[in-house]
Design a protein around this motif. Structure first.
Motif, short mmCIF file in Angstrom:
data_model
loop_
_atom_site.label_atom_id
_atom_site.label_comp_id
_atom_site.label_asym_id
_atom_site.label_seq_id
_atom_site.Cartn_x
_atom_site.Cartn_y
_atom_site.Cartn_z
N THR A 1 -13.94 -31.45 30.93
CA THR A 1 -12.80 -32.05 30.22
C THR A 1 -11.93 -32.89 31.15
OG1 THR A 1 -11.23 -30.21 30.55
CG2 THR A 1 -12.75 -30.04 28.67
N ARG B 1 -20.12 -28.50 16.18
CA ARG B 1 -19.68 -28.49 17.58
C ARG B 1 -19.15 -29.86 17.99
NH1 ARG B 1 -24.12 -26.90 19.68
NH2 ARG B 1 -23.69 -24.66 19.79
N ARG B 2 -19.86 -30.91 17.59
CA ARG B 2 -19.40 -32.26 17.92
C ARG B 2 -18.07 -32.56 17.23
NH1 ARG B 2 -25.00 -33.30 17.28
NH2 ARG B 2 -24.69 -34.03 15.14
N GLN C 1 -15.36 -30.95 19.21
CA GLN C 1 -15.14 -31.67 20.46
C GLN C 1 -14.38 -32.97 20.24
OE1 GLN C 1 -19.23 -31.92 21.72
NE2 GLN C 1 -19.12 -30.07 22.97
#
Length: 271
Positions: free
Chosen positions: A118, A249-250, A253
């Motif tokens: 990150t 999940r994407r 994110q």
């Protein structure tokens, strides 16, 4: 916990044990693993193996150094974590200032960068200066879920290891929660029941990402198993579920609301 207590990663534990025993150490490592993998625990076990006063190469969990590490108060171990959604340039600058100082307790400064993937691009470029010219005795351990988010020049200067899921009390709970949700979806439990379960086990992004990892592992196991349970699924339905999990999940994110992303997943899999 020490290195030998970590299961499902035998070759990696042997490698880390050898490196820490020989003290033939690189200045930078990357531990990459899914969200459900306790990479910080592994990093601490590796550090104990490096610094242990009784059993170097393994750790003892009883000497002064191991006890300090277990309690999070070893003066020469520095932890950096995301501030909000990312690790910013200022955090790396502060870390670099500390690494320039002599160790307080031992002869090494060790930095653990959690959620290293990150880091902003600016923060990564700043860290690159330390990777290129690390202060004497410094070790950097980067913990990552997806090394594709790290710039190539960082990857080229680190020794990277892939970490498979291993048993911890937290991981056991993640698997249990994931198995319960998969069972509820198979049984076509009402949406209000799924929603209530999600409220218990995926209340924030971090918990949701771990749950998604657990669910994906269960579906992947079902795809290769030949059991009474696996026969309740077609290969196509399993592959679709995995695709939808990866899509969720994407979405997380990218910053989608956790509740919305997880409920959307339940609707897709549940039909």
């Amino acid at each position: 916990m020490i290195l030998r207590d970590i299961d499902n990663n035998r070759k990696l534990m042997e490698r880390l044990g050898y490196l820490s025993a020989s003290q033939n150490l690189s200045h930078a490592y990357i531990f990459e693993g899914d969200a459900c993998v306790d990479k910080e625990l592994l990093a601490n076990c590796f550090i104990k193996a490096i610094l242990c006063e009784e059993h170097q190469g393994e750790g003892c969990d009883s000497c002064i150094s191991c006890n300090k590490i277990n309690h999070g108060n070893y003066e020469d171990i520095l932890y950096v974590a995301a501030d909000g959604k990312s690790i910013k340039d200022e955090a790396i600058e502060e870390l670099q200032g500390r690494l320039q100082k002599k160790p307080f307790f031992g002869d090494r400064n060790i930095a653990v960068i959690k959620q290293a993937d990150t880091m902003t691009v600016r923060a990564q470029n700043r860290l690159l200066k330390t990777l290129e010219e690390p202060p004497r005795g410094t070790i950097l351990i980067l913990l990552s879920e997806n090394t594709e988010n790290l710039i190539p020049t960082i990857l080229s200067r680190c020794v990277a290891f892939r970490v498979e899921p291993f048993e911890t009390p937290e991981y056991g709970q993640i698997k249990e929660n994931a198995q319960e949700l998969v069972r509820m979806l198979l049984n076509r439990d009402p949406f209000y029941a799924l929603k209530a379960k999600l409220g218990q086990v995926a209340e924030d992004k971090d918990a949701a990402m771990k749950l998604l990892d657990g669910m994906e592992l269960i579906y992947r196991d079902l795809a290769i198993a030949n059991t009474r349970e696996s026969r309740n699924y077609t290969k196509e339905s399993i592959y679709r579920a995995v695709e939808w999990i990866e899509e969720a999940r994407r979405d997380l994110q990218r910053g989608m609301n956790t509740g919305y992303a997880m409920k959307n997943l339940m609707i897709k899999i549940g039909g």
